[in-house]
Design an enzyme around this catalytic site. Structure first.
Site, PDB file in Angstrom:
ATOM      1  N   LYS A  93      56.608  86.935  -6.604  1.00 58.37           N
ATOM      2  CA  LYS A  93      57.640  86.813  -7.644  1.00 58.37           C
ATOM      3  C   LYS A  93      59.041  86.934  -7.042  1.00 58.37           C
ATOM      4  CE  LYS A  93      54.356  87.224 -11.033  1.00 58.37           C
ATOM      5  NZ  LYS A  93      53.160  87.771 -10.406  1.00 58.37           N
ATOM      6  N   ARG A  94      59.296  86.231  -5.935  1.00 58.33           N
ATOM      7  CA  ARG A  94      60.592  86.277  -5.299  1.00 58.33           C
ATOM      8  C   ARG A  94      61.545  85.280  -5.951  1.00 58.33           C
ATOM      9  NH1 ARG A  94      58.106  90.344  -3.589  1.00 58.33           N
ATOM     10  NH2 ARG A  94      58.031  90.920  -1.390  1.00 58.33           N
TER      11      ARG A  94
END
Lengths: 277, 277
Positions: A93-94
């Site tokens: 989830k960058r």
């Protein structure tokens, strides 16, 4: 792994199962805690027990990062033994401004720099185009962008609607797809609302969808397939807790295999029902 | 560090400067590459040269993570030498479902587990409440939630508007503030549009704002202060490239100090202008 190979793996294994590797020291069998690297030992056993039944593995990066350097080492070793027949997903989830997303892309896609060589990474879209596109600059790699997630808080912002009734997750699908193609972009779509896949497929008919939420989170595989499957299958359905924590005893790998086999068989039936195999 | 201490530090140092530690091996002075840990050596010199002029340091986690285990070790060592008089920010843009955000919180807030003990972490809000609240469960720690960022792609989704003309970033400000207080929540607001702070302050009059975008990204400090400063100052203004890469020579630390000093002096003038000191 490219799209064609992924589709071939799905047809050959009769499965579109992704096994989540959210390896938690407080949940793995106690006898493994005596190992030098308990997380890696657990992952290795789970992978060996399930690799012919699934087409993807998805380590959840938080579960490694929380142990600092040791966790990062366990992740590196795990990434090295992920089978070539399986699509690998860094569930991270960058997403940040362009020059920073470029560094995150190096972290997960460039083994010479970071030691990691995943096929794909999950991305949060809040910061827009320049936060996503650096991940698309790596040939053969994928960005899997959050669209409609399966958690309770997903409705806080993802359903925020404009004057025409278009919801934020639809805007995300529409804009993000112009930044790449269905050969390097997928979306995360939670399984907890099967009928939502109808709307998703209006915006993204050809993209693969990574689907968490089947099993522990309450989603139905049949609903997901009814509303979300496309001509290529187009789904990677993830299961984590139901498989990897099926037992806390010495039979954990066997029991994980049994649970993965149940899902593979359900998936085979769905692939047959929809004429894909 | 709690809010009162942060305000005291700002008044005492006459500065609300945050120094970004986006330490890039291709941009630091070449003579440092001979060091055992060039990233740490660079950070140490920058910190020693600037710690009396700034109130916060913000390592950008991507720049460490991209080097895998070595990068993580450089981050751990850097976090250990961050001065107690400075607020520490893990600029990580994390956020995931509840049980996963809990692990990310351990990664940055629990030194016994991860080796890291930051005061705060930046958070992407797309996944909603359960992705943010686990970071608020740590007493004395802060979540700094993305509201309106300074990058080009920020307008892709953050300005998405509902039928009443309310934009997504306003919805984020309004919802997120109900999950915590101005004692454990801040927001990221880019400096590239000074007048946007007027709207931000309608929704979040008392919260501290972390403000990137002054300097290299083109934002004006005077504008930010005119529209964004509150009675406690309420701003942490970040500068990265203008300070840490002021020189690539052996004088890099001196030059960094000179640039930080310029900003501190501008900030002192603003604090005086607004009657805060």
């Amino acid at each position: 792994m490219n799209k064609q190979t992924l589709i071939e793996q799905i047809k050959s294994k009769k499965s579109f199962l992704c096994v989540g590797l959210d390896t938690d020291l407080t949940k793995i069998p106690e006898h493994l805690l005596a190992e030098e690297d308990p997380i890696f030992a657990f992952n290795k056993a789970i992978i060996e027990a399930t690799e012919d039944l699934c087409v993807a593995y998805k380590p959840n990066i938080a579960f490694y990062e929380c142990y600092g350097i040791k966790g990062w080492e366990a992740l590196r070793k795990t990434s090295e033994i992920l089978p070539k027949s399986c699509f690998s997903i860094a569930d991270a989830k960058r997403g940040d401004i362009g020059n920073t997303s470029k560094m995150y892309a190096q972290a997960f896609f460039n083994p010479e720099v970071s030691g990691l060589d995943f096929d794909s990474i999950t991305i949060a879209p809040y910061m827009g185009e320049d936060s996503v596109t650096p991940f698309l600059d790596f040939p053969g790699k994928w960005a899997i962008v959050l669209a409609l997630t399966s958690n309770q808080g997903s409705l806080d912002f993802q359903n925020f609607s404009n004057a025409q009734g278009k919801q934020l997750f639809e805007e995300v699908l529409d804009k993000v797809k112009t930044w790449g193609s269905d050969e390097n972009l997928m979306y995360v779509v939670g399984a907890t609302r099967g009928e939502a896949f109808l709307k998703i497929r209006e915006h993204a008919p050809d993209h693969f969808l990574l689907v968490p939420g089947v099993g522990a989170q309450g989603g139905s595989l049949a609903d997901v397939c009814q509303y979300g499957m496309n001509k290529d299958c187009g789904l990677l359905v993830n299961s984590t807790r139901g498989i990897i924590y099926a037992s806390k005893g010495t039979d954990f790998a066997e029991r994980a295999r049994a649970e993965a086999l149940k899902l593979q068989q359900e998936m085979q039936a769905q692939l047959e029902l929809h004429g894909i195999i």
